[in-house]
Design a protein around this motif. Structure first.
Motif, PDB file in Angstrom:
ATOM      1  N   SER A 192      34.229   7.505   7.327  1.00  0.00           N
ATOM      2  CA  SER A 192      34.335   8.099   5.986  1.00  0.00           C
ATOM      3  C   SER A 192      33.071   7.822   5.184  1.00  0.00           C
ATOM      4  O   SER A 192      32.557   8.697   4.484  1.00  0.00           O
ATOM      5  CB  SER A 192      35.544   7.536   5.244  1.00  0.00           C
ATOM      6  OG  SER A 192      36.717   7.877   5.928  1.00  0.00           O
ATOM      7  N   ALA A 193      32.573   6.596   5.287  1.00  0.00           N
ATOM      8  CA  ALA A 193      31.350   6.246   4.539  1.00  0.00           C
ATOM      9  C   ALA A 193      30.184   7.107   4.995  1.00  0.00           C
ATOM     10  O   ALA A 193      29.366   7.552   4.177  1.00  0.00           O
ATOM     11  CB  ALA A 193      31.037   4.763   4.715  1.00  0.00           C
ATOM     12  N   ALA A 194      30.114   7.365   6.299  1.00  0.00           N
ATOM     13  CA  ALA A 194      29.016   8.183   6.832  1.00  0.00           C
ATOM     14  C   ALA A 194      29.119   9.628   6.346  1.00  0.00           C
ATOM     15  O   ALA A 194      28.112  10.321   6.221  1.00  0.00           O
ATOM     16  CB  ALA A 194      29.026   8.142   8.353  1.00  0.00           C
ATOM     17  N   PRO A 244      27.909   1.115   7.482  1.00  0.00           N
ATOM     18  CA  PRO A 244      27.897   2.286   6.604  1.00  0.00           C
ATOM     19  C   PRO A 244      28.698   2.091   5.311  1.00  0.00           C
ATOM     20  O   PRO A 244      28.268   2.550   4.253  1.00  0.00           O
ATOM     21  CB  PRO A 244      28.506   3.386   7.491  1.00  0.00           C
ATOM     22  CG  PRO A 244      28.119   2.992   8.874  1.00  0.00           C
ATOM     23  CD  PRO A 244      28.179   1.487   8.892  1.00  0.00           C
ATOM     24  N   VAL A 245      29.822   1.395   5.375  1.00  0.00           N
ATOM     25  CA  VAL A 245      30.608   1.184   4.152  1.00  0.00           C
ATOM     26  C   VAL A 245      29.820   0.317   3.168  1.00  0.00           C
ATOM     27  O   VAL A 245      29.798   0.575   1.958  1.00  0.00           O
ATOM     28  CB  VAL A 245      31.980   0.545   4.459  1.00  0.00           C
ATOM     29  CG1 VAL A 245      32.765   0.333   3.169  1.00  0.00           C
ATOM     30  CG2 VAL A 245      32.793   1.418   5.407  1.00  0.00           C
ATOM     31  N   THR A 246      29.157  -0.722   3.685  1.00  0.00           N
ATOM     32  CA  THR A 246      28.359  -1.601   2.818  1.00  0.00           C
ATOM     33  C   THR A 246      27.211  -0.822   2.178  1.00  0.00           C
ATOM     34  O   THR A 246      26.945  -0.959   0.974  1.00  0.00           O
ATOM     35  CB  THR A 246      27.776  -2.768   3.647  1.00  0.00           C
ATOM     36  OG1 THR A 246      28.858  -3.371   4.357  1.00  0.00           O
ATOM     37  CG2 THR A 246      27.091  -3.787   2.771  1.00  0.00           C
ATOM     38  N   LEU A 247      26.549   0.010   2.971  1.00  0.00           N
ATOM     39  CA  LEU A 247      25.428   0.794   2.434  1.00  0.00           C
ATOM     40  C   LEU A 247      25.928   1.784   1.381  1.00  0.00           C
ATOM     41  O   LEU A 247      25.267   1.997   0.354  1.00  0.00           O
ATOM     42  CB  LEU A 247      24.701   1.531   3.566  1.00  0.00           C
ATOM     43  CG  LEU A 247      24.040   0.607   4.611  1.00  0.00           C
ATOM     44  CD1 LEU A 247      23.424   1.444   5.735  1.00  0.00           C
ATOM     45  CD2 LEU A 247      22.978  -0.290   3.966  1.00  0.00           C
ATOM     46  N   LEU A 248      27.100   2.371   1.610  1.00  0.00           N
ATOM     47  CA  LEU A 248      27.672   3.272   0.612  1.00  0.00           C
ATOM     48  C   LEU A 248      27.911   2.520  -0.698  1.00  0.00           C
ATOM     49  O   LEU A 248      27.582   3.016  -1.782  1.00  0.00           O
ATOM     50  CB  LEU A 248      28.993   3.863   1.124  1.00  0.00           C
ATOM     51  CG  LEU A 248      29.821   4.619   0.076  1.00  0.00           C
ATOM     52  CD1 LEU A 248      29.112   5.893  -0.383  1.00  0.00           C
ATOM     53  CD2 LEU A 248      31.207   4.956   0.614  1.00  0.00           C
ATOM     54  N   GLU A 249      28.469   1.320  -0.601  1.00  0.00           N
ATOM     55  CA  GLU A 249      28.733   0.527  -1.810  1.00  0.00           C
ATOM     56  C   GLU A 249      27.437   0.239  -2.562  1.00  0.00           C
ATOM     57  O   GLU A 249      27.377   0.347  -3.799  1.00  0.00           O
ATOM     58  CB  GLU A 249      29.442  -0.785  -1.436  1.00  0.00           C
ATOM     59  CG  GLU A 249      30.878  -0.546  -0.967  1.00  0.00           C
ATOM     60  CD  GLU A 249      31.535  -1.759  -0.315  1.00  0.00           C
ATOM     61  OE1 GLU A 249      32.756  -1.743  -0.146  1.00  0.00           O
ATOM     62  OE2 GLU A 249      30.810  -2.723   0.050  1.00  0.00           O
ATOM     63  N   GLN A 250      26.380  -0.111  -1.806  1.00  0.00           N
ATOM     64  CA  GLN A 250      25.093  -0.420  -2.455  1.00  0.00           C
ATOM     65  C   GLN A 250      24.518   0.825  -3.124  1.00  0.00           C
ATOM     66  O   GLN A 250      24.053   0.780  -4.268  1.00  0.00           O
ATOM     67  CB  GLN A 250      24.106  -0.978  -1.424  1.00  0.00           C
ATOM     68  CG  GLN A 250      24.497  -2.382  -0.966  1.00  0.00           C
ATOM     69  CD  GLN A 250      23.698  -2.848   0.254  1.00  0.00           C
ATOM     70  OE1 GLN A 250      22.827  -2.134   0.754  1.00  0.00           O
ATOM     71  NE2 GLN A 250      23.991  -4.060   0.709  1.00  0.00           N
ATOM     72  N   LEU A 255      27.988   6.429  15.417  1.00  0.00           N
ATOM     73  CA  LEU A 255      29.220   5.639  15.285  1.00  0.00           C
ATOM     74  C   LEU A 255      30.191   5.973  16.417  1.00  0.00           C
ATOM     75  O   LEU A 255      30.848   5.082  16.973  1.00  0.00           O
ATOM     76  CB  LEU A 255      29.881   5.902  13.927  1.00  0.00           C
ATOM     77  CG  LEU A 255      29.092   5.416  12.707  1.00  0.00           C
ATOM     78  CD1 LEU A 255      29.742   5.926  11.417  1.00  0.00           C
ATOM     79  CD2 LEU A 255      28.996   3.892  12.683  1.00  0.00           C
ATOM     80  N   LEU A 256      30.253   7.265  16.787  1.00  0.00           N
ATOM     81  CA  LEU A 256      31.160   7.667  17.865  1.00  0.00           C
ATOM     82  C   LEU A 256      30.697   7.070  19.189  1.00  0.00           C
ATOM     83  O   LEU A 256      31.511   6.586  19.979  1.00  0.00           O
ATOM     84  CB  LEU A 256      31.235   9.194  17.963  1.00  0.00           C
ATOM     85  CG  LEU A 256      31.860   9.922  16.772  1.00  0.00           C
ATOM     86  CD1 LEU A 256      31.948  11.425  17.051  1.00  0.00           C
ATOM     87  CD2 LEU A 256      33.246   9.383  16.434  1.00  0.00           C
ATOM     88  N   SER A 257      29.388   7.064  19.436  1.00  0.00           N
ATOM     89  CA  SER A 257      28.945   6.523  20.735  1.00  0.00           C
ATOM     90  C   SER A 257      29.101   5.022  20.809  1.00  0.00           C
ATOM     91  O   SER A 257      29.376   4.481  21.870  1.00  0.00           O
ATOM     92  CB  SER A 257      27.491   6.891  21.077  1.00  0.00           C
ATOM     93  OG  SER A 257      26.920   7.687  20.125  1.00  0.00           O
ATOM     94  N   SER A 258      28.937   4.348  19.683  1.00  0.00           N
ATOM     95  CA  SER A 258      29.039   2.880  19.742  1.00  0.00           C
ATOM     96  C   SER A 258      30.477   2.406  19.518  1.00  0.00           C
ATOM     97  O   SER A 258      30.807   1.264  19.840  1.00  0.00           O
ATOM     98  CB  SER A 258      28.126   2.259  18.692  1.00  0.00           C
ATOM     99  OG  SER A 258      28.579   2.646  17.406  1.00  0.00           O
ATOM    100  N   GLY A 259      31.317   3.280  18.945  1.00  0.00           N
ATOM    101  CA  GLY A 259      32.680   2.840  18.614  1.00  0.00           C
ATOM    102  C   GLY A 259      32.720   1.901  17.416  1.00  0.00           C
ATOM    103  O   GLY A 259      33.754   1.293  17.125  1.00  0.00           O
TER     104      GLY A 259
END
Ligand SMILES: *Cc1c(COP(=O)(O)O)cnc(C)c1O
Length: 399
Positions: free
Chosen positions: A250-252, A39-45, A23-27
């Motif tokens: 945060s999700a990660a 990542p937030v969507t995957l956390l929700e799932q 995430l840091l490298s891609s921004g």
């Protein structure tokens, strides 16, 4: 042996590092940038699957989740919302934030809702029920759900500090219409800050998703079942956007902790039950029993001091501190955010003698899951000896 440190968190699982690096490298930090699988969507799932619910919405805090729950219910301005008087200041604050009015219900010496007062309040007219399972102490959900259903009232569960607790084997937070959890550092899953709400109701979740800040067609990234899509189309452009989203970082941080949850629950329960059993031997200490239908996920212990006056209580906490254990009494400090009389933003505090009496005698000590049983023994020993020192000596001199 030194007293254990009960404040530090566990390290974040190493599995989080690679994802954070990516995430840091891609921004790519915003949940709605990627076309799918953010990542937030995957956390929700993952979270919805873990709890066995249809929908989850990750947001910036549990307070934000509580606020959005009230907004999702579309309550009229000023609506009365009943909450237990034993809760954290953020709960009545979320109600005020949603332009509603908190109504405080008495709680008993076992930290749970007093059902007689609860029925009285429901009969005096409220529009929603918000149950805080404070510190994982579950109120009688069979009774609460039945009383609410009999009057057609929606139930929000504040399960901020109750993730992992079950009632009849069902996860706390999934019994009512909406459940809210916290990812703040003192809760079972730690992202520093964050929260999540769950529901099986497509209409409620669609409203919450849009108001959380799913502007334009970003709601399409929340799943594609027909009920959800119909609800999104109904509410598109009709609701304010409060922008209470969670970010990808945060999700990660949270996602790899889901695999740790069962261990944290198991070890936290072991630690709690071990200390409870030791403390209950003392004539001056009572650790209330859990309710029969509840399986707890504690990361702290609450106990009541029996037969101590306010001076004794102060002497007891000093004696424990001298042994390296910080025992806090909910009602004893000037600024404790769990003492309802300190919620001065609500105006004059209501007269709630039962809750007040409990808060003046109820102590708490953190017992994180990472402590060993030997470390728990040190804590129990210090508490027992502090009580003995203050009360045992007083008795000896007094007779
Ligand atoms: C921590 C907590 C909250 C608030 O959670 P945040 O994520 O910090 O907003 C609400 N209710 C209870 C019972 C809590 O323990």
């Amino acid at each position: 042996m030194l007293p254990p440190n009960v404040y530090d968190a566990e390290p974040i699982p190493v599995a989080a590092r690679a994802e954070i690096e990516r995430l840091l490298s891609s921004g790519d930090l915003f949940r709605y940038t990627a076309p799918a699988n953010a990542p937030v969507t995957l956390l929700e799932q993952d979270f919805a699957a873990l709890l066995g619910v249809r929908y989850a919405l990750a947001v910036s805090s549990c307070s934000a989740a509580l606020f959005l729950s009230l907004k999702a219910l579309d309550l009229p301005r000023g609506a009365r919302v009943v909450i237990p008087a034993f809760t954290f200041a953020a709960v009545p604050s979320a109600i005020v934030h949603a332009d509603c009015t908190p109504v405080l219900c008495e709680t008993g010496a076992n930290y749970r809702i007093d059902l007689d007062h609860f029925r009285q309040i429901l009969d005096s007219g409220v529009e929603a029920v918000m149950i805080s399972h404070m510190r994982g102490h579950t109120s009688d959900m069979d009774a609460i759900l039945a009383e609410a259903a009999a009057r057609g009232l929606p139930v929000i569960e504040d399960a901020a500090h109750s993730l992992g607790t079950t009632w009849r084997g069902t996860p706390i937070g999934t019994l009512g219409d909406i459940g809210c959890y916290s990812f703040q550092s003192y809760k079972l899953l730690n992202a520093g800050e964050g929260g999540i709400l769950v529901s099986n109701d497509a209409n409620l979740i669609a409203r919450a998703v849009i108001m959380s800040g799913a502007y334009e067609h970003n709601w399409a990234k929340h799943g594609t079942d027909a009920a959800l899509e119909a609800a999104f189309l109904r509410w598109q452009n009709a609701l304010p956007l409060y922008n209470l989203r969670l970010g990808n970082l945060s999700a990660a941080v949270i996602r790899p902790q889901l695999a740790e949850l069962a261990r944290r629950v198991r070890d936290g329960r072991r630690n709690h039950d071990h200390v409870a059993q030791r403390l209950n031997v003392s004539p001056w200490i009572d650790v209330p029993e859990k309710l029969a239908l509840e399986e707890r996920a504690p990361d702290s212990i609450q106990f009541n001091l029996i037969g101590l006056n306010d001076t004794d209580v102060a002497a007891f906490t000093e004696a424990a501190a001298a042994r390296g254990i910080k025992v806090q009494v909910f009602g004893a400090s000037q600024d404790n955010a769990r003492a309802f009389w300190n919620w001065r933003f609500l105006g004059e505090p209501p007269d709630l003698p039962q809750t007040r009496a409990m808060l003046m005698k109820a102590c708490y000590v953190r017992l994180p899951a990472r402590l060993t049983v030997a470390e728990c023994d040190l804590i129990a020993e210090a508490i027992l000896r502090a009580a003995q020192e203050v009360m045992g000596n007083l008795r000896a001199f007094g007779t």
